[in-house]
Motif scaffolding. Structure first.
Motif, PDB file in Angstrom:
ATOM      1  N   GLN A 149       0.830  -1.212   0.000  1.00 54.05           N
ATOM      2  CA  GLN A 149       0.000   0.000   0.000  1.00 54.05           C
ATOM      3  C   GLN A 149       0.862   1.259   0.000  1.00 54.05           C
ATOM      4  N   GLN A 150       1.961   1.237   0.750  1.00 51.16           N
ATOM      5  CA  GLN A 150       2.857   2.391   0.746  1.00 51.16           C
ATOM      6  C   GLN A 150       3.435   2.627  -0.643  1.00 51.16           C
ATOM      7  N   GLN A 151       3.783   1.544  -1.343  1.00 47.68           N
ATOM      8  CA  GLN A 151       4.335   1.730  -2.686  1.00 47.68           C
ATOM      9  C   GLN A 151       3.269   2.239  -3.643  1.00 47.68           C
ATOM     10  N   ARG A 152       2.026   1.848  -3.426  1.00 50.39           N
ATOM     11  CA  ARG A 152       0.949   2.383  -4.263  1.00 50.39           C
ATOM     12  C   ARG A 152       0.747   3.886  -4.009  1.00 50.39           C
ATOM     13  N   VAL A 153       0.931   4.310  -2.760  1.00 49.24           N
ATOM     14  CA  VAL A 153       0.906   5.749  -2.480  1.00 49.24           C
ATOM     15  C   VAL A 153       2.041   6.434  -3.245  1.00 49.24           C
ATOM     16  N   ALA A 154       3.222   5.807  -3.245  1.00 45.96           N
ATOM     17  CA  ALA A 154       4.370   6.374  -3.962  1.00 45.96           C
ATOM     18  C   ALA A 154       4.091   6.459  -5.466  1.00 45.96           C
ATOM     19  N   VAL A 155       3.399   5.456  -6.001  1.00 47.00           N
ATOM     20  CA  VAL A 155       3.028   5.496  -7.421  1.00 47.00           C
ATOM     21  C   VAL A 155       2.033   6.641  -7.661  1.00 47.00           C
ATOM     22  N   ALA A 156       1.047   6.761  -6.776  1.00 54.00           N
ATOM     23  CA  ALA A 156       0.064   7.849  -6.913  1.00 54.00           C
ATOM     24  C   ALA A 156       0.758   9.205  -6.886  1.00 54.00           C
ATOM     25  N   ARG A 157       1.731   9.353  -5.995  1.00 57.96           N
ATOM     26  CA  ARG A 157       2.488  10.612  -5.920  1.00 57.96           C
ATOM     27  C   ARG A 157       3.217  10.887  -7.233  1.00 57.96           C
ATOM     28  N   ALA A 158       3.751   9.839  -7.843  1.00 56.19           N
ATOM     29  CA  ALA A 158       4.503  10.000  -9.096  1.00 56.19           C
ATOM     30  C   ALA A 158       3.609  10.393 -10.258  1.00 56.19           C
ATOM     31  N   ILE A 159       2.356   9.926 -10.244  1.00 51.12           N
ATOM     32  CA  ILE A 159       1.486  10.139 -11.411  1.00 51.12           C
ATOM     33  C   ILE A 159       0.505  11.295 -11.214  1.00 51.12           C
ATOM     34  N   ALA A 160       0.423  11.853 -10.002  1.00 47.53           N
ATOM     35  CA  ALA A 160      -0.610  12.856  -9.720  1.00 47.53           C
ATOM     36  C   ALA A 160      -0.512  14.069 -10.634  1.00 47.53           C
ATOM     37  N   ALA A 161       0.724  14.493 -10.925  1.00 47.82           N
ATOM     38  CA  ALA A 161       0.909  15.673 -11.777  1.00 47.82           C
ATOM     39  C   ALA A 161       0.823  15.330 -13.267  1.00 47.82           C
ATOM     40  N   HIS A 178       2.655 -10.884  -4.067  1.00 51.18           N
ATOM     41  CA  HIS A 178       1.322 -10.341  -4.347  1.00 51.18           C
ATOM     42  C   HIS A 178       1.389  -8.831  -4.605  1.00 51.18           C
ATOM     43  N   SER A 179       2.110  -8.115  -3.729  1.00 53.15           N
ATOM     44  CA  SER A 179       2.240  -6.667  -3.906  1.00 53.15           C
ATOM     45  C   SER A 179       3.021  -6.338  -5.173  1.00 53.15           C
ATOM     46  N   THR A 180       4.015  -7.175  -5.491  1.00 49.57           N
ATOM     47  CA  THR A 180       4.775  -6.990  -6.733  1.00 49.57           C
ATOM     48  C   THR A 180       3.856  -7.058  -7.938  1.00 49.57           C
ATOM     49  N   ASP A 181       2.979  -8.054  -7.947  1.00 45.91           N
ATOM     50  CA  ASP A 181       2.031  -8.192  -9.066  1.00 45.91           C
ATOM     51  C   ASP A 181       1.121  -6.971  -9.162  1.00 45.91           C
ATOM     52  N   GLU A 182       0.689  -6.447  -8.009  1.00 44.47           N
ATOM     53  CA  GLU A 182      -0.187  -5.268  -8.003  1.00 44.47           C
ATOM     54  C   GLU A 182       0.527  -4.055  -8.612  1.00 44.47           C
ATOM     55  N   ILE A 183       1.770  -3.832  -8.198  1.00 42.71           N
ATOM     56  CA  ILE A 183       2.511  -2.670  -8.694  1.00 42.71           C
ATOM     57  C   ILE A 183       2.787  -2.808 -10.180  1.00 42.71           C
ATOM     58  N   MET A 184       3.166  -4.000 -10.620  1.00 47.58           N
ATOM     59  CA  MET A 184       3.436  -4.202 -12.044  1.00 47.58           C
ATOM     60  C   MET A 184       2.170  -4.021 -12.871  1.00 47.58           C
TER      61      MET A 184
END
Length: 229
Positions: A149-161, A178-184
């Motif tokens: 979930q923290q990495q998904r927040v980091a992804v959201a931060r990267a794409i927000a702009a 499992h989290s790896t599959d979600e991020i990919m």
């Protein structure tokens, strides 16, 4: 059409002279808009140094680098900061979240530096968190979330702009399968939506999910192949 990223004879040399270390040793690279690229190599291969060059986080000892047709190396520090802010979204292995901010605050933070008003940046941050499936976790702080979930927040931060280029440095390095599959899956969806996605990884299984694999060793590109995807 000119390349999105054009690098020619990039060198990064530490301790020039008898004991010099060539972190990058004459790298030339072109990446087109809309590509999904994995840069793979072992620890010390130069892959993270290359990402720092692409991301305007470091400057080479010599060589040329054009991003969207602009000579990045001829820019001032402030101009390079603008490029990072507008053109590039960064995802790091260590998440780099602010512990005392909730998910919404962490995603919103870089948007403040872009001078967006509060409503606009809140809307963008909420939309980005929705995109990564965290609409119900917006008020949670990093300590209240799993690593995935923290990495998904980091992804959201990267794409927000809404930058055109996503740079991900070992984005699944600290995650379970499992989290790896979600991020990919999220990165693949971003690519399908038109983003240029560049992943730095040491993991062949991650690299194989990209459309192009660039292998680097001892600061040199040793292989550049297209996958069968």
């Amino acid at each position: 059409m000119p390349s999105l990223i054009h690098m020619n004879q990039i060198y990064k040399i530490y301790n020039p002279g008898e004991n010099e270390v060539r972190a990058l040793d004459g790298v030339s690279l072109d990446i087109q808009e809309g590509e999904f690229v994995a840069i793979i190599g072992h620890s010390g291969s130069g892959k993270s140094t290359l990402m720092n060059m692409i991301g305007c986080l470091d400057e080479p000892t010599s060589g040329t680098y054009y991003l969207h047709g602009k000579n990045v190396l001829g820019m001032s520090d402030n101009e390079q900061s603008e490029v990072r802010n507008e053109e590039l979204g960064f995802i790091f292995q260590g998440f780099n979240l602010i512990p005392n901010l909730d998910a919404l605050g962490n995603v919103e933070l870089p948007l403040i530096y872009r001078g967006l008003d509060r409503k606009k940046r809140r809307d963008l941050a909420r939309y980005a968190l929705n995109q990564v499936g965290l609409s119900s976790r917006m008020s949670h702080k990093p300590s209240e979330m799993s690593g995935g979930q923290q990495q998904r927040v980091a992804v959201a931060r990267a794409i927000a702009a809404r930058p055109p280029v996503i740079l991900a440095d070992e984005p699944t390095g600290n995650l379970d399968s499992h989290s790896t599959d979600e991020i990919m899956s999220i990165l693949k969806n971003l690519h399908a939506a038109g983003k240029t996605v560049i992943i730095i990884t040491h993991d062949p299984d991650i690299a194989e999910q990209a459309h192009r694999i660039i292998a680097i060793s001892d600061g040199k590109i040793i292989k550049d192949t297209r996958t069968a995807l």
